[in-house]
Design a protein around this motif. Structure first.
Motif, short mmCIF file in Angstrom:
data_model
loop_
_atom_site.label_atom_id
_atom_site.label_comp_id
_atom_site.label_asym_id
_atom_site.label_seq_id
_atom_site.Cartn_x
_atom_site.Cartn_y
_atom_site.Cartn_z
N PHE A 30 0.86 -1.18 0.00
CA PHE A 30 0.00 0.00 0.00
C PHE A 30 0.90 1.23 0.00
N GLU A 31 0.56 2.20 -0.86
CA GLU A 31 1.31 3.45 -0.91
C GLU A 31 0.31 4.60 -0.97
N TYR A 33 -0.16 8.59 -1.72
CA TYR A 33 0.45 9.71 -2.42
C TYR A 33 -0.41 10.96 -2.28
N LYS A 42 4.14 4.47 3.05
CA LYS A 42 4.27 3.22 2.32
C LYS A 42 4.25 2.07 3.32
N VAL A 68 -4.14 9.84 -2.89
CA VAL A 68 -4.39 8.65 -3.69
C VAL A 68 -3.72 7.47 -2.99
N ARG A 70 -2.56 3.75 -3.47
CA ARG A 70 -2.28 2.73 -4.49
C ARG A 70 -2.13 1.39 -3.79
N THR A 72 -1.34 -2.53 -4.39
CA THR A 72 -0.70 -3.40 -5.38
C THR A 72 -0.74 -4.84 -4.89
N PHE A 77 -2.32 -3.09 -9.87
CA PHE A 77 -2.61 -2.05 -8.89
C PHE A 77 -3.94 -1.37 -9.14
N VAL A 78 -4.47 -0.84 -8.04
CA VAL A 78 -5.72 -0.08 -8.04
C VAL A 78 -5.44 1.21 -7.31
N ASN A 79 -5.92 2.32 -7.84
CA ASN A 79 -5.80 3.61 -7.16
C ASN A 79 -7.16 4.02 -6.62
N GLU A 80 -7.20 4.46 -5.36
CA GLU A 80 -8.42 4.94 -4.72
C GLU A 80 -8.17 6.34 -4.17
#
Length: 85
Positions: A30-31, A33, A42, A68, A70, A72, A77-80
């Motif tokens: 999980f990241e 941003y 992270k 955001v 991310r 993975t 990956f999916v961005n929310e």
């Protein structure tokens, strides 16, 4: 899809909870941003077996704005969008 994920609460006040289910064994990270693309937090990649998991991310020191997240899993990956109050 390799994974389903629920983020709550959103907007986040101090703690963001992630509940996710892996459909197969995966390396998960999980990241977080800023909207401008600057990395804020992270969670290091971990190998996880198929199943349901919960993670908590401390957001108490983040400014009030949009971020955001991310997620993975095995290089998918999916961005929310996450809103910090």
């Amino acid at each position: 899809d390799i994974m389903t994920c629920k983020i709550y609460p959103n907007p986040v006040i101090s703690q963001m909870n992630l509940e996710y289910e892996l459909k197969e064994d995966a390396k998960v990270s999980f990241e977080l941003y800023s909207i401008e693309g600057m990395p804020m937090k992270k969670i290091q990649p971990k190998n996880k077996a198929k199943g349901i998991y919960n993670e908590t991310i401390d957001c108490s020191n983040l400014q009030s704005k949009n971020y955001v997240l991310r997620i993975t899993a095995n290089n998918v990956f999916v961005n929310e969008v996450v809103i910090k109050k």
